[in-house]
Design an enzyme around this catalytic site. Sequence first.
Site, mmCIF file in Angstrom:
data_model
loop_
_atom_site.group_PDB
_atom_site.id
_atom_site.type_symbol
_atom_site.label_atom_id
_atom_site.label_comp_id
_atom_site.label_asym_id
_atom_site.label_seq_id
_atom_site.Cartn_x
_atom_site.Cartn_y
_atom_site.Cartn_z
ATOM 1 N N TYR A 86 4.605 6.649 12.523
ATOM 2 C CA TYR A 86 5.378 7.428 13.543
ATOM 3 C C TYR A 86 4.707 8.894 13.323
ATOM 4 O O TYR A 86 4.710 9.213 12.672
ATOM 5 C CB TYR A 86 6.828 7.506 13.727
ATOM 6 C CG TYR A 86 7.425 6.541 14.657
ATOM 7 C CD1 TYR A 86 7.179 7.080 16.054
ATOM 8 C CD2 TYR A 86 8.142 5.609 14.486
ATOM 9 C CE1 TYR A 86 7.584 6.320 16.961
ATOM 10 C CE2 TYR A 86 8.836 4.856 15.736
ATOM 11 C CZ TYR A 86 8.482 5.393 16.894
ATOM 12 O OH TYR A 86 9.027 4.376 17.890
ATOM 13 N N GLU B 188 4.806 11.336 16.738
ATOM 14 C CA GLU B 188 5.196 12.145 17.976
ATOM 15 C C GLU B 188 4.779 13.380 17.833
ATOM 16 O O GLU B 188 4.985 14.208 16.578
ATOM 17 C CB GLU B 188 6.570 11.988 18.288
ATOM 18 C CG GLU B 188 7.041 10.548 19.005
ATOM 19 C CD GLU B 188 8.493 10.614 19.183
ATOM 20 O OE1 GLU B 188 9.193 11.450 19.341
ATOM 21 O OE2 GLU B 188 8.754 9.198 19.509
ATOM 22 N N ASP C 45 -11.987 8.317 37.558
ATOM 23 C CA ASP C 45 -11.544 7.365 36.687
ATOM 24 C C ASP C 45 -12.490 6.528 36.361
ATOM 25 O O ASP C 45 -13.286 5.813 36.937
ATOM 26 C CB ASP C 45 -10.278 6.428 37.467
ATOM 27 C CG ASP C 45 -9.701 5.513 36.659
ATOM 28 O OD1 ASP C 45 -10.365 5.035 35.958
ATOM 29 O OD2 ASP C 45 -8.753 4.811 37.027
ATOM 30 N N THR D 116 -9.981 4.098 30.252
ATOM 31 C CA THR D 116 -9.658 3.097 29.267
ATOM 32 C C THR D 116 -10.794 3.087 28.153
ATOM 33 O O THR D 116 -11.884 3.529 28.437
ATOM 34 C CB THR D 116 -9.392 1.711 29.659
ATOM 35 O OG1 THR D 116 -10.678 1.285 30.551
ATOM 36 C CG2 THR D 116 -8.358 1.741 30.459
ATOM 37 N N LYS E 268 -13.378 -1.314 28.005
ATOM 38 C CA LYS E 268 -14.061 -2.108 28.768
ATOM 39 C C LYS E 268 -15.669 -1.827 28.359
ATOM 40 O O LYS E 268 -15.878 -2.294 27.242
ATOM 41 C CB LYS E 268 -13.972 -1.549 30.292
ATOM 42 C CG LYS E 268 -12.366 -1.855 30.761
ATOM 43 C CD LYS E 268 -12.386 -1.603 31.978
ATOM 44 C CE LYS E 268 -11.015 -2.063 32.620
ATOM 45 N NZ LYS E 268 -9.759 -0.784 32.397
ATOM 46 N N ARG F 99 -7.806 -1.652 23.122
ATOM 47 C CA ARG F 99 -7.248 -1.554 24.414
ATOM 48 C C ARG F 99 -6.358 -0.187 24.155
ATOM 49 O O ARG F 99 -5.478 -0.002 23.372
ATOM 50 C CB ARG F 99 -6.177 -2.683 24.729
ATOM 51 C CG ARG F 99 -6.839 -4.086 24.616
ATOM 52 C CD ARG F 99 -5.777 -5.038 25.170
ATOM 53 N NE ARG F 99 -5.764 -4.966 26.705
ATOM 54 C CZ ARG F 99 -6.977 -5.474 27.499
ATOM 55 N NH1 ARG F 99 -7.757 -6.264 26.861
ATOM 56 N NH2 ARG F 99 -6.943 -5.251 28.809
HETATM 57 N N1 DSN Z 1 -7.400 -4.444 35.213
HETATM 58 C C1 DSN Z 1 -8.516 -3.647 35.169
HETATM 59 C C2 DSN Z 1 -9.718 -4.288 35.750
HETATM 60 O O1 DSN Z 1 -9.859 -5.594 35.512
HETATM 61 O O2 DSN Z 1 -10.676 -3.874 36.179
HETATM 62 C C3 DSN Z 1 -8.359 -2.708 36.235
HETATM 63 O O3 DSN Z 1 -7.052 -1.959 35.577
#
Ligand code: DSN
Length: 428
Positions: free
Chosen positions: A57, A59, A208, A234, A237, A243
């Site tokens: 932990y 925080e 974004d 994120t 990707k 993730r």
């Molecule tokens: N779920 C993501 C995507 O597939 O683009 C976006 O949040």
Amino acid sequence: MTVSLSHPALSAEDPELAALVAAEEQLQADTLRMIPSENYVSQAVLEATGTVLTNKYSEGYPGRRYYEGQQNIDRVETLAVDRAKAVFGAEHANVQPYSGSPANLAVYLAFAEPGDTVMGMALPMGGHLTHGWGVSATGTWFRGVQYGVRPATASEGGGLVDFDEVRELARKERPKIIFCGGTAVPRTIDFAAFAEIAREVDAVLVADIAHIAGLIAGGAHPSPFPHADVVATTTHKTLRGPRGAMLLSRESHAKPLDKAVFPGLQGGPHNHTTAAIAVALHEAAQPSFRHYAHAVVANAKALAGALLEHGFDLVSGGTDNHLILMDLTTKEVPGKVAAKALDRAGIVVNYNTVPYDPRKPFDPSGIRIGTPSLTSRGLGAEHMPLVAHWIDRGVTAARAGDEDALTAIRAEVADLMSAYPAPGLPTA
Ligand code: DSN
């Protein structure tokens, strides 16, 4: 029962769960994974995710924690932060958001009050739920106003953002926050044009970049800096990390963002994820990653060209990045029917709305495909005509209800993919 020998302790302790993991490994090995937001992480990223850092932990932030025993964790998080700043040229980085939606929510908490107006691209036009779309908390707790893309045909600039519309809407609605980027945007995002509008109406510009973070890191898409005030992404990707998510910003926006992430929205950061983000950023800083990012785009362009030759209708007429949005209306197959048929053919895509879609989101006109995963496996532009051919045969088979054709494609796909081992997956 098939049990993966790569996970001996898991197989011994919980064979039922281990069998499911083994089945997923097989599925990821055998198929052409074309959902543009997915990828294969490296073995190093997988190992970092599975470390004892999950036991801790923490925080707070490095040097300012609410728990003791942070000697190593502070260094892990600092490493991730420093690497994020270096890779993206950011003044500040917060690597704690659990994923993209919480990261975006933190931006609202930092720079707006409930009821304030926020502006983003409409979800059916390619935007994201968290950019103020009605069914999201961001569209119910805030007043979301939405821009779209031009309705004309691709040759007349259809499918592209209309900056006159964005400017007019921003002047009329005076949003506190403007989001650019989204989930089904096949073209380069003009961060400078959005920034000019945001400055004019005194809004915080949030880029974004979840989909294109890896392309930006690898120099295959222009950077949102110095144009955006905040960059949300994120990490799983095109960036090929675990993730998770990050918020990058100018120093002037750092304090409210950090406060919004913790203690505003979250408790303890997921330290094993932070470690894996650090590894992914280390990988993204290597020359090989530049090659990867450019290959993703080259593959997508080659695939788009081959699909056009098969008579497919592509939103905006093609792609500048990793993603292609196909409108199947002229092929007389609904997107969902095509996506499910392609899945049976071993080509994994998702059904998706297209701009001005007359059909419903759960049964839309399009499919969304991309090249990050197949590029991670080493497929090149020379393979894209074959991939387009399979998609064409799959869509034709979907229309005709020809299950034998889908089964035949599945075998051909598995055969090709067996020659391109997937990063992170056990080899036979
Ligand atoms: N779920 C993501 C995507 O597939 O683009 C976006 O949040």
